[in-house]
Motif scaffolding. Structure first.
Motif, short mmCIF file in Angstrom:
data_model
loop_
_atom_site.label_atom_id
_atom_site.label_comp_id
_atom_site.label_asym_id
_atom_site.label_seq_id
_atom_site.Cartn_x
_atom_site.Cartn_y
_atom_site.Cartn_z
N THR A 262 -0.58 -34.47 63.33
CA THR A 262 0.76 -34.66 62.75
C THR A 262 1.63 -33.44 63.03
O THR A 262 2.81 -33.57 63.40
N LEU A 263 1.06 -32.25 62.86
CA LEU A 263 1.81 -31.02 63.11
C LEU A 263 2.20 -30.89 64.58
O LEU A 263 3.27 -30.36 64.90
N GLN A 264 1.34 -31.38 65.47
CA GLN A 264 1.64 -31.29 66.91
C GLN A 264 2.93 -32.03 67.26
O GLN A 264 3.70 -31.58 68.11
N LEU A 265 3.18 -33.13 66.59
CA LEU A 265 4.41 -33.89 66.83
C LEU A 265 5.63 -33.11 66.38
O LEU A 265 6.69 -33.17 67.01
N GLU A 266 5.48 -32.39 65.26
CA GLU A 266 6.61 -31.64 64.71
C GLU A 266 6.80 -30.30 65.40
O GLU A 266 7.92 -29.79 65.51
N PHE A 267 5.69 -29.72 65.90
CA PHE A 267 5.75 -28.40 66.54
C PHE A 267 5.13 -28.49 67.94
O PHE A 267 4.02 -27.99 68.18
N PRO A 268 5.82 -29.09 68.89
CA PRO A 268 5.24 -29.28 70.23
C PRO A 268 5.02 -27.97 70.99
O PRO A 268 4.25 -27.93 71.95
N GLN A 269 5.68 -26.88 70.56
CA GLN A 269 5.53 -25.60 71.23
C GLN A 269 4.23 -24.88 70.87
O GLN A 269 3.85 -23.89 71.50
N VAL A 270 3.53 -25.40 69.85
CA VAL A 270 2.28 -24.78 69.39
C VAL A 270 1.09 -25.53 69.98
O VAL A 270 1.06 -26.76 69.98
N MET A 271 0.12 -24.78 70.48
CA MET A 271 -1.13 -25.38 70.96
C MET A 271 -2.10 -25.47 69.80
O MET A 271 -2.52 -24.44 69.25
N PHE A 272 -2.47 -26.67 69.40
CA PHE A 272 -3.46 -26.89 68.35
C PHE A 272 -4.79 -27.26 69.00
O PHE A 272 -4.84 -28.13 69.87
N THR A 273 -5.87 -26.59 68.58
CA THR A 273 -7.17 -26.84 69.20
C THR A 273 -8.30 -26.55 68.22
O THR A 273 -8.11 -25.82 67.23
N ASN A 274 -9.47 -27.13 68.50
CA ASN A 274 -10.66 -26.79 67.73
C ASN A 274 -11.69 -26.08 68.60
O ASN A 274 -12.82 -25.85 68.18
N PHE A 275 -11.28 -25.71 69.83
CA PHE A 275 -12.16 -24.97 70.73
C PHE A 275 -11.79 -23.48 70.71
O PHE A 275 -10.61 -23.14 70.65
N PRO A 276 -12.80 -22.60 70.80
CA PRO A 276 -12.54 -21.15 70.72
C PRO A 276 -12.03 -20.55 72.03
O PRO A 276 -12.74 -19.84 72.73
N HIS A 277 -10.77 -20.82 72.35
CA HIS A 277 -10.19 -20.28 73.57
C HIS A 277 -9.80 -18.81 73.43
O HIS A 277 -9.91 -18.05 74.40
N LEU A 278 -9.36 -18.43 72.25
CA LEU A 278 -8.83 -17.08 72.05
C LEU A 278 -9.96 -16.05 72.02
O LEU A 278 -10.98 -16.23 71.35
N LYS A 279 -9.76 -14.95 72.77
CA LYS A 279 -10.72 -13.86 72.79
C LYS A 279 -10.01 -12.53 72.58
O LYS A 279 -8.93 -12.30 73.13
N ILE A 280 -10.64 -11.67 71.78
CA ILE A 280 -10.08 -10.33 71.53
C ILE A 280 -11.19 -9.31 71.76
O ILE A 280 -12.28 -9.46 71.23
#
Length: 280
Positions: A262-280
């Protein structure tokens, strides 16, 4: 007849040597010692099961020698395999004593580190440090110094619940202390939270109040208590948000997917995911 090799050529050659070999070249001659200490050779130290020499008897001493060769060091990382063979407190104490320009620090320590180590880092690296990956033991209690690191742009903060082969969760009060400190890091742009059980609401409340407003990427991993209303609050409050990752391993009712779709429709500029892509 002796062959003369210009120092600039030696410096290029030395760039292909591993740290152990560079420690040996220091002892050859005065000129080799000077070249071996060139800051270009010591910008980063990354110690993993693949990079540490197998025949080192005293790994604490070896790493300490590397650090003392590296006053211009900007990046230091150790993996879990290496951390089992060293004293993290001794290494961090040596690190903050010699390396005042440190910008990136990663400590993957099984069971987490104590608040004393976090305090050492915060009080000595608050001016230079911009990226930190650290796990805190769940047995720790008391005030956290994480908020002193005001120049951090990237933070991977995890609470290690497995301690001495036992599963021990940190109290909500302690988690709130951690969240309060994190919310004080005004320039934070990327944040990974891992193993936080009940402190997420404190984070959401702080973000709603305008704290860490520069945050672009947020990853929530192994969090058992996530109120989806708080997720909506965070997305609505962070104007610069580009990435939101939520671990849905425990989401039996698929509530997370429903809300993020639902949020993806309202905020298309945000990438929503359940995979751990981010690394620090």
């Amino acid at each position: 007849r002796k062959m003369y090799i210009p120092e600039e050529i030696l410096l290029v050659i030395f760039q292909y040597l591993d740290p152990k070999d560079l420690l040996a070249t220091v002892q050859v001659s005065t000129s080799w010692s000077r070249i071996s200490r060139d800051p270009k050779l010591w910008q980063q130290i990354i110690l993993t099961g693949k990079t540490i020499p197998l025949n080192i008897e005293n790994l604490n001493l070896y790493i300490s020698q590397l650090i003392q060769m590296s006053p211009s060091l900007t990046t230091f990382r150790i993996d879990e395999y290496t951390s089992r063979k060293i004293s993290p407190h001794f290494i961090v104490k040596t690190l903050v004593e010699y390396c005042v320009k440190l910008r990136e620090l990663g400590l993957e320590v099984r069971g987490g580190v104590g608040l004393d180590i976090l305090d050492l880092i915060a009080r000595n690296c608050y001016k230079s440090l911009q990226s930190l990956n650290i796990g805190i033991s769940s047995v720790e209690t008391g005030l956290s110094s994480i908020g002193f690191l005001r120049n951090l742009k990237k933070l991977h903060f995890h609470i290690e619940s497995w301690t001495d082969h036992k599963l021990l969760f940190v109290t909500k009060e302690q988690e709130d202390l951690y969240m309060t400190g994190i919310l004080a890091i005004v320039g934070l742009e990327e944040l990974i939270l891992e193993g936080v059980m009940r402190g997420f609401r404190m984070l959401a409340r702080g973000i709603k109040e305008g704290k860490i407003g520069k945050l672009k990427c947020l990853a929530l991993r192994y969090l058992l208590d996530i109120d989806m209303d708080d997720v909506v609050t965070i997305v609505n409050s962070l104007e610069k948000l580009e990435y939101l990752e939520i671990d849905d391993a425990h989401d039996i009712m698929a509530e997370i997917v429903d809300v993020t779709d639902t949020l993806q429709l309202e905020f298309p500029q945000v990438m929503f995911t359940n995979f751990p892509h981010l690394k620090i």
